[in-house]
Each structure stands twice: as structure tokens, then as C-alpha cells.
Scaffold this motif. Structure first.
Motif, short mmCIF file in Angstrom:
data_model
loop_
_atom_site.label_atom_id
_atom_site.label_comp_id
_atom_site.label_asym_id
_atom_site.label_seq_id
_atom_site.Cartn_x
_atom_site.Cartn_y
_atom_site.Cartn_z
N LEU A 109 -0.85 -12.39 -2.40
CA LEU A 109 -1.26 -12.01 -1.05
C LEU A 109 -2.45 -11.08 -1.11
N TYR A 110 -3.27 -11.13 -0.05
CA TYR A 110 -4.33 -10.15 0.12
C TYR A 110 -3.71 -8.74 0.05
N GLY A 111 -4.38 -7.81 -0.63
CA GLY A 111 -3.83 -6.47 -0.86
C GLY A 111 -3.39 -5.76 0.41
N GLY A 112 -4.21 -5.84 1.45
CA GLY A 112 -3.88 -5.18 2.72
C GLY A 112 -2.62 -5.75 3.35
N THR A 113 -2.43 -7.05 3.20
CA THR A 113 -1.25 -7.71 3.75
C THR A 113 0.00 -7.31 2.97
N ALA A 114 -0.14 -7.28 1.63
CA ALA A 114 0.98 -6.84 0.79
C ALA A 114 1.38 -5.42 1.20
N GLY A 115 0.41 -4.56 1.44
CA GLY A 115 0.67 -3.18 1.86
C GLY A 115 1.35 -3.14 3.22
N ALA A 116 0.90 -3.98 4.16
CA ALA A 116 1.48 -4.01 5.51
C ALA A 116 2.94 -4.44 5.44
N LEU A 117 3.25 -5.43 4.59
CA LEU A 117 4.65 -5.88 4.45
C LEU A 117 5.50 -4.78 3.83
N ASN A 118 4.98 -4.11 2.79
CA ASN A 118 5.72 -3.00 2.17
C ASN A 118 6.02 -1.92 3.20
N ASP A 119 5.05 -1.68 4.08
CA ASP A 119 5.22 -0.66 5.10
C ASP A 119 6.31 -1.05 6.10
N LEU A 120 6.34 -2.36 6.46
CA LEU A 120 7.39 -2.83 7.39
C LEU A 120 8.77 -2.66 6.77
N VAL A 121 8.84 -2.86 5.44
CA VAL A 121 10.11 -2.70 4.72
C VAL A 121 10.54 -1.23 4.78
N LYS A 352 -5.96 -2.67 -7.69
CA LYS A 352 -5.74 -1.47 -8.47
C LYS A 352 -4.28 -1.00 -8.42
N SER A 353 -3.60 -1.25 -7.29
CA SER A 353 -2.25 -0.72 -7.14
C SER A 353 -1.20 -1.54 -7.90
N LEU A 354 -1.58 -2.69 -8.46
CA LEU A 354 -0.61 -3.51 -9.18
C LEU A 354 -0.40 -3.00 -10.61
N THR A 355 0.83 -3.15 -11.10
CA THR A 355 1.11 -2.81 -12.49
C THR A 355 0.57 -3.94 -13.38
N ALA A 356 0.50 -3.69 -14.71
CA ALA A 356 -0.02 -4.71 -15.63
C ALA A 356 0.79 -6.00 -15.51
N GLU A 357 2.11 -5.84 -15.32
CA GLU A 357 2.99 -7.00 -15.19
C GLU A 357 2.68 -7.78 -13.91
N GLU A 358 2.49 -7.05 -12.79
CA GLU A 358 2.17 -7.71 -11.52
C GLU A 358 0.81 -8.41 -11.58
N LEU A 359 -0.15 -7.74 -12.25
CA LEU A 359 -1.46 -8.36 -12.42
C LEU A 359 -1.31 -9.69 -13.13
N ALA A 360 -0.52 -9.70 -14.21
CA ALA A 360 -0.32 -10.93 -14.98
C ALA A 360 0.33 -12.00 -14.11
N ARG A 361 1.29 -11.58 -13.26
CA ARG A 361 1.97 -12.54 -12.38
C ARG A 361 0.99 -13.15 -11.37
N HIS A 362 -0.03 -12.38 -10.98
CA HIS A 362 -1.04 -12.89 -10.06
C HIS A 362 -2.12 -13.69 -10.80
N GLY A 363 -2.01 -13.76 -12.13
CA GLY A 363 -3.02 -14.48 -12.91
C GLY A 363 -4.30 -13.69 -13.10
#
Ligand SMILES: *Cc1c(COP(=O)(O)O)cnc(C)c1O
Length: 392
Positions: A109-121, A352-363
């Protein structure tokens, strides 16, 4: 009116009526409100997105021209233009979701959208499940009684996965869910998600629709009047709606959208092929290349593969950093979709906010470079890339 004093004349300026002619271009209605002869008409405009113009936060003729233009291009019944892409995305999410609702979103997901969903959570107890963008079975398996909405992106950032819009939107519809598709990377020239079953399409018009890196904006387009009215009510209450000058610049950009998309796609194609064959490059991620995991789906869904790609250098992060300091024509900058070629390093900027593992998952690799190709001459771009590659 000849007896009016200067203090009054300077306030009430003349507005010559149009008699027998009208402007060729869409005028910029730079006014915060409108005057009425009939109080009943005034009241009517407060309550609906297609009513008479009353107050700028609710509606404006320049903004409505943009809304009708993009709704027409996307095949929707109406649209709400906003101050930015995030304004559109948040208006849709907040306008349709309640505490305790469940959302199914694609993983990339686009970073801003991922952030918006985290915020809703965190703020409203909304729950989110993440599934691959091309797996309708995973979507079906993730559905709960509380699921309300499915969120997809036509082409994701930065390794350009393409969503299986027909499969995912059909699965959403079967389960009675509203499907929302961020179509920013494709633009309505390459994809019209409503034709593939989407209920709402969102754009950052800051990107291809505006196209000239000089305006921020967003828009949500609706397949039904009911969703249009709901989100319009929320967006106008929130104060997320577009400014007329921004809408006017965006309309001007839209007039050349098909021509620009053609060049963005052609330039990306040529650069992706040449980079793919270059000895310093480990991999190129662009859905137009047969090696890309989304290639078959993209070839079926899109008449062109978009102007954004990314690539990994064999030399990893250090080589990526050397490349980015060595380019001269391509500009090291955020955003995409403008006439200029822009590059960035996702691992230290957009992701930048993703961990090394998350980066790898995003390719996304440590050395991945994202390129948003402009409309310059492709040989000038290649000369720039080639000299930068020789230094990295
Ligand atoms: C830029 C972008 C957004 C956010 O848009 P803004 O205009 O920056 O608020 C959302 N989705 C995608 C895919 C984008 O590229």
C-alpha cells in the motif's frame, strides 16, 4: 449607481454579463460563496453534491468541472475533489467506516494509506486484514461478519505489483463489501476500475492527472449516487474539499493526460529494457517486462504498463546511493506523474518506516531505486542513466 461613494464602489465591483459568447476554457471561480435571488434555491444547495452553488467548502463550479471530468473519464456517476490524495482516501475511509468495522486491504500500500489504516485501528478500533493484491481466494477467506470495505491499488509502489481488479472486486461484491481502488499510478487512461467492478476509485491528482508537479489534489469517484452523497457529506463536513485554483490547474493538466501517459509509458518501456540488459543491474521491476510477477495480469488489464518502475543494482545500497548522486537530468525528489523524471530511494524515504523484514515482503531491497519517468526525450534520459551507472 452613480451616487455611490468610493468606499462602496470598491467593494461592489462590476461583473459584466456574458452576452452571446462564453469562455473557451473553464473559468477559475475564485470566490468563497455565491449570491442568490431566491432564498429557496439557497437552501437547496446545502444538501446535495449536485445542487446549486452556495459555499466553497460544499461546491464550486471550477471544482465541479474537475469532478465531472474525472467521473466521466472513470465511468462513475459523480466525484468529490479534495485538497490532496490523502484527503480523498481519508474522506472515503472515515466517511464509510465505524468503530469495530473490519477492512481487507492489499499488502503493498501507499505509505500514507498504510498510516491512515493504522490510525483507524489505534483510534477507532477498526480491524484490518492484509491479503495479496491478486488472490481473490485469500480475500474470501478473510471476510468476517464485520467486514465492510476492500482496499486495493491498481499498480502498487515501488515494485509495481498489479491488482487482480476483476477477481478481487467480484469477491468483494459477492460478500456485499464496498471495494475502493487507488488508481493513481494507472490514471483513467490505463485503467478504469469501475469497469472491473470497483465501487469507488481514488486518485492523488497531484500525480498524473495534474501532471506538472505544481499542484496538490485528490479525488474520489463513485459508481453509485448513494456512496457519492455519503462521502460528499463527510468530506464537506471534514473540510477536505478542493480549492478552486488547485482544481483549475488540475483541469489544465488533464487536457494533455492521454498524450503524457503515452510518452510516460513509452519512455518507461525503453529505459526498463535497457536497464534490464545492463551488466550493473540485478533486476528491473516494471509490469511490462515478462519477468515481472504481474506481467500476465497487467497485459490483460492495462493497455500500457505505466511510467513508474524500480530497479536493483548489483552493488546494493552503496551502488544505489552512488547512482542517485550521479544522475544530473533525473531529479532526486518525492512524488511522480509530472513531466520531469524523478528518482528516489524507497528504503530511506517513502518506505523509511518499514522494518527490514517488511521491506523484503514489499519486494524492496536496500539498493532499490524508484524511477518516475517523465516525458523528456528518452535518449537524453538514457545518456544520464548510463553515465550514472558507470559511476555506481
Ligand atoms: C501520492 C499518492 C497518494 C497520496 O496523495 P497526496 O496527493 O500526496 O495526498 C495516494 N496514493 C498514491 C498511490 C500516491 O502515489
Amino acid at each position: 449607481m452613480s451616487e455611490l461613494r468610493p468606499e462602496t464602489r470598491t467593494v461592489h465591483l462590476p461583473q459584466p454579463p456574458l452576452e452571446g459568447s462564453r469562455p473557451i476554457t473553464v473559468p477559475l471561480y475564485q470566490t468563497s460563496g455565491f449570491v442568490f435571488d431566491d432564498p429557496a434555491v439557497f437552501a437547496d444547495g446545502m444538501n446535495r453534491p449536485d445542487g446549486p452553488f452556495v459555499y466553497g467548502r460544499l461546491s464550486n463550479p471550477t471544482v465541479r468541472s474537475l469532478e465531472e471530468a474525472v467521473a466521466g473519464l472513470e465511468g462513475g456517476v459523480g466525484a468529490v475533489a479534495t485538497g490532496s490524495g490523502m484527503g480523498a482516501i481519508n474522506s472515503v475511509l472515515l466517511g464509510l467506516l465505524r468503530p469495530g468495522d473490519h477492512v481487507i486491504a492489499q499488502k503493498a500500500l501507499y505509505g500514507g494509506t498504510a498510516g491512515a489504516l493504522n490510525d483507524l485501528v489505534a483510534r477507532f478500533g477498526v480491524e484490518v486484514s492484509y491479503v495479496p493484491e491478486d488472490d481473490p481466494a485469500a480475500l474470501r477467506a478473510a471476510v468476517r461478519p464485520s467486514t465492510k470495505l476492500v482496499y486495493l491499488e491498481t499498480i502498487a509502489n515501488p515494485v509495481t505489483q498489479v491488482a487482480d481488479l476483476p477477481g478481487m472486486c467480484a469477491a468483494a461484491r459477492e460478500a456485499g463489501l464496498v471495494s475502493v481502488v487507488d488508481n493513481t499510478f494507472a490514471s483513467p487512461i490505463l485503467c478504469r476500475p469501475i469497469e472491473h467492478g470497483a465501487d469507488i476509485v481514488v486518485h492523488s491528482t497531484t500525480k498524473y492527472l495534474g501532471g506538472h508537479t505544481d499542484v496538490l489534489g485528490g479525488i474520489a469517484v463513485f459508481a453509485s449516487d448513494e456512496l457519492h452523497r455519503k462521502v460528499w457529506k463527510y468530506a464537506t463536513g471534514l473540510g477536505a474539499t478542493a480549492d478552486p485554483f488547485a482544481a483549475w490547474l488540475t483541469l489544465r493538466g488533464i487536457q494533455t493526460l492521454p498524450l503524457r501517459m503515452e510518452r510516460h509509458c513509452a519512455n518507461a518501456h525503453e529505459l526498463a529494457l535497457r536497464l534490464d540488459a545492463h551488466p550493473a543491474v540485478a533486476a528491473v521491476h516494471w509490469p511490462g517486462l515478462p519477468s515481472h510477477p504481474s506481467h500476465a495480469l497487467a497485459a490483460k488489464l492495462l493497455p500500457g504498463f505505466g511510467g513508474v518502475f524500480s530497479f536493483d543494482l548489483l552493488g546494493g545500497r552503496a551502488a544505489g546511493e552512488r547512482f542517485m548522486s550521479a544522475v544530473r537530468l533525473a531529479l532526486l525528489a518525492p512524488s511522480l506523474g509530472g513531466v520531469e523524471t524523478l528518482i528516489l530511494h524507497p528504503a530511506t524515504t517513502s518506505h523509511k518506516s518499514l522494518t527490514a523484514e517488511e521491506l523484503a515482503r514489499h519486494g524492496i531491497g536496500e539498493g532499490t531505486v524508484r524511477v518516475a519517468v517523465g516525458i523528456e526525450h528518452v535518449e537524453d534520459l538514457w545518456a544520464d542513466f548510463e553515465q550514472a551507472l558507470s559511476r555506481s
